[in-house]
Scaffold this motif. Structure first.
Motif, PDB file in Angstrom:
ATOM      1  N   GLY A   1       0.812  -1.214   0.000  1.00 35.26           N
ATOM      2  CA  GLY A   1       0.000   0.000   0.000  1.00 35.26           C
ATOM      3  C   GLY A   1       0.842   1.259   0.000  1.00 35.26           C
ATOM      4  O   GLY A   1       0.499   2.242  -0.681  1.00 35.26           O
ATOM      5  N   ALA A   2       1.940   1.242   0.768  1.00 34.74           N
ATOM      6  CA  ALA A   2       2.819   2.409   0.819  1.00 34.74           C
ATOM      7  C   ALA A   2       3.484   2.658  -0.536  1.00 34.74           C
ATOM      8  O   ALA A   2       3.571   3.802  -1.005  1.00 34.74           O
ATOM      9  N   VAL A   3       3.962   1.584  -1.169  1.00 30.00           N
ATOM     10  CA  VAL A   3       4.610   1.717  -2.480  1.00 30.00           C
ATOM     11  C   VAL A   3       3.604   2.223  -3.518  1.00 30.00           C
ATOM     12  O   VAL A   3       3.907   3.136  -4.297  1.00 30.00           O
ATOM     13  N   TRP A   4       2.413   1.636  -3.506  1.00 26.92           N
ATOM     14  CA  TRP A   4       1.392   2.042  -4.469  1.00 26.92           C
ATOM     15  C   TRP A   4       0.959   3.496  -4.246  1.00 26.92           C
ATOM     16  O   TRP A   4       0.770   4.246  -5.208  1.00 26.92           O
ATOM     17  N   SER A   5       0.834   3.898  -2.988  1.00 25.15           N
ATOM     18  CA  SER A   5       0.446   5.277  -2.678  1.00 25.15           C
ATOM     19  C   SER A   5       1.504   6.252  -3.158  1.00 25.15           C
ATOM     20  O   SER A   5       1.190   7.337  -3.680  1.00 25.15           O
TER      21      SER A   5
ATOM     22  N   ARG B   1       2.370  10.067  -9.762  1.00 21.24           N
ATOM     23  CA  ARG B   1       1.672  10.081 -11.038  1.00 21.24           C
ATOM     24  C   ARG B   1       0.637  11.202 -11.071  1.00 21.24           C
ATOM     25  O   ARG B   1       0.476  11.888 -12.081  1.00 21.24           O
ATOM     26  N   ARG B   2      -0.046  11.408  -9.960  1.00 23.35           N
ATOM     27  CA  ARG B   2      -1.051  12.470  -9.876  1.00 23.35           C
ATOM     28  C   ARG B   2      -0.392  13.844 -10.005  1.00 23.35           C
ATOM     29  O   ARG B   2      -0.904  14.728 -10.689  1.00 23.35           O
ATOM     30  N   THR B   3       0.773  13.991  -9.363  1.00 26.45           N
ATOM     31  CA  THR B   3       1.495  15.259  -9.456  1.00 26.45           C
ATOM     32  C   THR B   3       1.901  15.550 -10.899  1.00 26.45           C
ATOM     33  O   THR B   3       1.792  16.677 -11.387  1.00 26.45           O
TER      34      THR B   3
END
Length: 296
Positions: free
Chosen positions: A259-263, A269-271
């Motif tokens: 979860g941490a890696v994906w977040s 990616r969002r940035t």
């Protein structure tokens, strides 16, 4: 887990052998098949199923209690799961075909009913959202959007005809849930409620040859109390307690890391997407301004 009659100071071998003469538990091949204490746990969850299911129906009679309907239904599902789990450790002689049919209607009814109510909710939300959108186009929106959609759902439900009510996902959902509840409640009143439950059976090998036991030469041989190949099992060396801790915290730790890696990846990616969108917007603004001012 300890017998209600045996001393907890017994060795594992003595504990396993004692099961054959103890009515509070059955232990064979290093496994439990019956624990008297779980009978009472099972009964408690069955009564909770009865109460939560009954409240599901009663809550529909008073509008002020409508909000408890969904929660009592969720509790019905949760209690059913734990009731089934506790039943795994109260095995004596098995289940009759008639009882198996009853349980089939319990599980089939609640399973199909859940899918139907999800479809009903999606249909209602879609229709209410479209109606509110149309209202906004015509008159604008005064107030909260979520509240407007909720009120529109109530309006849609109140304006339905008899045929629309009777022949709907929601109606079939209610009928199936009642069927599920009826079959489990019937088991309660047909079962022994005196509390004198005992673990009174012990398994034996069938007098046939299989890969597990060659029994044609032996008349009704009891299954050994301890698994002769127990050392092959992954928890044999580390112990049941350590194995249980690993099964709990191992997946939790793995999920947290993933979860941490994906977040982290998603946030970067969002940035990048926001940065690209902002740049495109600025370019369009410059081009528009240039065109307005008669630029090249």
């Amino acid at each position: 887990f300890f017998s209600e009659n045996s001393s907890p100071m017994l060795t594992m071998d003595e504990w396993a052998q004692a099961s054959f003469g103890d009515a509070t538990y059955t232990y064979h091949f290093s496994k439990y098949s019956c624990l008297r204490s779980f009978y009472f746990i099972h009964i408690v969850f069955n009564w909770l199923i009865t109460i939560s299911g009954l409240w599901c129906f009663l809550s529909r009679l008073w509008p002020r209690l409508y909000w408890t309907h969904a929660w009592s239904g969720r509790l019905y599902f949760v209690f059913m799961i734990w009731s089934m789990a506790s039943s795994l450790l109260i095995h004596n002689t098995g289940l009759g075909v008639a009882v198996l049919f009853s349980f089939l209607w319990v599980l089939l009814g609640m399973t199909i009913a859940w899918f139907l109510i999800v479809l009903h909710q999606q249909k209602m939300t879609k229709q209410a959202t479209l109606n509110v959108q149309e209202t906004i186009k015509q008159t604008g929106l005064n107030g909260d959007l979520a509240e407007a959609i909720q009120q529109e759902k109530k309006h849609i439900a109140a304006s339905k005809t008899f045929a629309q009510r009777m022949f709907s996902y929601k109606a079939v959902h209610g009928m199936l849930m009642f069927t599920s509840w009826f079959n489990i409640v019937g088991r309660i009143f047909a079962s022994n409620q005196s509390g004198d439950f005992t673990c009174y059976t012990y398994p034996v090998y069938k007098p046939i040859d299989t890969k597990h036991f060659n029994g044609t030469s032996y008349p009704m041989t009891p299954v050994p109390a301890l698994d002769p190949d127990y050392a092959r099992l992954p928890w044999a060396k580390m112990g049941n307690e350590v194995w249980a801790v690993l099964l709990l915290f191992g997946p939790l730790a793995a999920a947290a890391i993933v979860g941490a890696v994906w977040s982290l990846v998603a946030s970067r990616r969002r940035t990048h997407v926001i940065s690209s969108t902002t740049q495109d917007t600025l370019v369009k603004a410059v081009l528009t301004q240039g065109a307005t001012q008669g630029g090249p």
